[in-house]
Design a protein around this motif. Structure first.
Motif, short mmCIF file in Angstrom:
data_model
loop_
_atom_site.label_atom_id
_atom_site.label_comp_id
_atom_site.label_asym_id
_atom_site.label_seq_id
_atom_site.Cartn_x
_atom_site.Cartn_y
_atom_site.Cartn_z
N SER A 170 0.84 -1.20 0.00
CA SER A 170 0.00 0.00 0.00
C SER A 170 0.87 1.26 0.00
O SER A 170 2.11 1.18 0.10
CB SER A 170 -0.90 -0.01 1.24
OG SER A 170 -0.14 -0.05 2.43
N GLN A 175 4.87 -2.70 -6.30
CA GLN A 175 4.26 -4.00 -6.05
C GLN A 175 5.25 -5.11 -6.39
O GLN A 175 5.67 -5.27 -7.53
CB GLN A 175 2.99 -4.16 -6.89
CG GLN A 175 1.91 -3.14 -6.59
CD GLN A 175 1.38 -3.26 -5.17
OE1 GLN A 175 1.30 -4.35 -4.61
NE2 GLN A 175 1.01 -2.12 -4.60
N ASN A 180 -0.12 -8.69 -8.63
CA ASN A 180 -0.37 -7.25 -8.61
C ASN A 180 0.54 -6.51 -9.59
O ASN A 180 0.14 -5.49 -10.17
CB ASN A 180 -0.16 -6.70 -7.20
CG ASN A 180 -1.43 -6.80 -6.36
OD1 ASN A 180 -2.53 -6.63 -6.86
ND2 ASN A 180 -1.27 -7.11 -5.08
N ALA A 181 1.75 -7.00 -9.79
CA ALA A 181 2.65 -6.37 -10.76
C ALA A 181 2.06 -6.45 -12.17
O ALA A 181 2.12 -5.49 -12.94
CB ALA A 181 4.02 -7.03 -10.71
N VAL A 184 -0.97 -4.00 -12.34
CA VAL A 184 -0.51 -2.61 -12.46
C VAL A 184 0.06 -2.34 -13.85
O VAL A 184 -0.15 -1.28 -14.43
CB VAL A 184 0.54 -2.30 -11.37
CG1 VAL A 184 1.18 -0.94 -11.61
CG2 VAL A 184 -0.11 -2.35 -9.98
N GLY A 187 -2.49 -1.40 -16.19
CA GLY A 187 -3.26 -0.22 -15.83
C GLY A 187 -4.31 -0.42 -14.77
O GLY A 187 -5.11 0.49 -14.51
N ASP A 189 -5.69 -1.56 -10.71
CA ASP A 189 -5.34 -1.23 -9.33
C ASP A 189 -4.96 -2.49 -8.56
O ASP A 189 -5.65 -3.51 -8.68
CB ASP A 189 -6.52 -0.55 -8.62
CG ASP A 189 -6.88 0.78 -9.26
OD1 ASP A 189 -5.95 1.49 -9.70
OD2 ASP A 189 -8.10 1.10 -9.32
N PRO A 190 -3.90 -2.44 -7.78
CA PRO A 190 -3.49 -3.62 -7.01
C PRO A 190 -4.57 -3.98 -5.98
O PRO A 190 -5.27 -3.11 -5.47
CB PRO A 190 -2.19 -3.19 -6.35
CG PRO A 190 -2.25 -1.69 -6.30
CD PRO A 190 -3.01 -1.28 -7.52
N GLN A 191 -4.67 -5.26 -5.67
CA GLN A 191 -5.68 -5.75 -4.75
C GLN A 191 -5.04 -6.58 -3.64
O GLN A 191 -4.00 -7.21 -3.83
CB GLN A 191 -6.70 -6.63 -5.49
CG GLN A 191 -7.43 -5.94 -6.63
CD GLN A 191 -8.42 -4.91 -6.14
OE1 GLN A 191 -8.96 -5.04 -5.04
NE2 GLN A 191 -8.66 -3.89 -6.95
#
Length: 336
Positions: A170, A175, A180-181, A184, A187, A189-191
């Motif tokens: 966060s 990331q 998550n990479a 991202v 385009g 959003d990481p979760q």
């Protein structure tokens, strides 16, 4: 270093102890019932006696260990299920009444059922598909080795690997989690993947599928190699395409093996514990029965009664599947 040396000493003395037991028991048996320099009638009698006793000398330690480590815990768990938190106060069926009225147990039971539907089916399906595909390419053995490799990793080790894949950072930090990479990069959003309600269960299931697919692939690949080539050739001559050969020729002939693989993974899923413990510890709606049993038995002050009753439920669910699996395997062996 000290622990490694201790483990090595235990292994050496364990092997030497087993060898001494088998040699000594055979020596004493032959000493009490000699078969040399005796009348024919006595030799025949002693040989009959030793042929009956000798297998039990070999099986005895294993049967004793199984009885102590398997039968005794079942009996003790059943006894504890009628007692309270400390295991000393008799409470009758109170623990069973709690079980059927506990929302926590209902959640864990539902999650286990979800695991039972998804994991054995997915692992068996992917194992079968990979077994068929790798048999058709020259580097199939290399691919099989790579896919089977996760079987050599402990559940905790696999969970640590997948924690890095699901990792979330966060505050705008880079990331490092693979998933998550990728998100991202495209385009998104990481979760926090393992905290997403309901879906986090599937993210945990992927870990066990990843481990067990290799097991299913190896067993089913061996079964596929047992299909007579004449059957496949006849199907090709009749104009069958690849899908028809797979679905109507291969699968029916190895259906018994598929069922055994599926039920074997099912038994494992009913006892799944390590993955949930390492990834979420049952938080965010991911609790399962084995982890709940551990929590009640050894955490929060410990409640031996409630922990034991959850263990009884797991055993009741596992035993019928295990018995069916053994009978199916025996029937298949007798058919051959």
């Amino acid at each position: 270093m000290g622990q490694l040396a201790l483990a090595l000493v235990i292994v050496i003395f364990g092997v030497l102890g087993c060898a001494a037991y088998f040699y000594g028991s055979n020596f004493l048996l032959d000493k009490f019932f000699p078969s040399k320099n005796r009348p024919y009638q006595i030799v025949a009698r002693n040989l009959r006696i030793t042929s009956y006793i000798r297998p039990w000398l070999f099986l005895g330690p294993a049967l004793f260990s199984l009885g102590f480590y398997l039968v005794y815990p079942v009996v003790e768990s059943f006894r504890l299920s009628f007692f309270g938190r400390s295991g000393e106060e008799f409470v009758g069926l109170a623990n069973y009444a709690w079980l059927f009225n506990s929302d926590e147990f209902h959640q864990a039971f539902k999650n286990n059922m979800l695991w039972l539907v998804v994991v054995p089916t997915a692992a068996t399906f992917f194992g079968l598909i990979i077994a068929v595909m790798t048999d058709r390419i020259w580097w199939g053995n290399i691919a099989k080795s790579l896919i089977f490799m996760p079987m050599a990793i402990s559940f905790i080790g696999a969970s640590v690997i997948w924690k890095f894949i699901y990792d979330f950072r966060s505050g705008g930090d880079p990331q490092i989690g693979l998933l998550n990479a990728v998100v991202v990069f495209f385009g998104g959003d990481p979760q926090q993947w393992i905290t997403l309600d309901f879906w986090n269960n599937f993210f945990l299931m992927i870990i066990l599928i990843w481990i067990q697919t290799g097991f299913a692939m190896v067993i089913l690949s061996a079964a596929l190699r047992g299909i007579p080539d004449e059957t496949i050739e006849a199907a090709i001559l009749d104009g069958a395409n690849g899908f028809q050969i797979f679905y109507k020729i291969m699968v029916p002939q190895i259906w018994g093996t598929i069922a055994v693989v599926w039920t074997t993974i099912t038994i494992l899923v009913l006892k799944v514990f390590d993955v949930v413990l390492a990834m979420t510890n049952g938080q965010w709606g991911t609790q399962v029965l084995a982890n709940q049993m551990f929590d009640w038995m050894f955490r929060g002050g410990g409640d031996f009664g409630r922990g034991a009753v959850v263990a009884i439920v797991i055993m009741v669910l596992v035993v019928p599947i295990m018995v069916w699996n053994i009978r199916r395997a025996n029937a298949e062996m007798e058919g051959r």
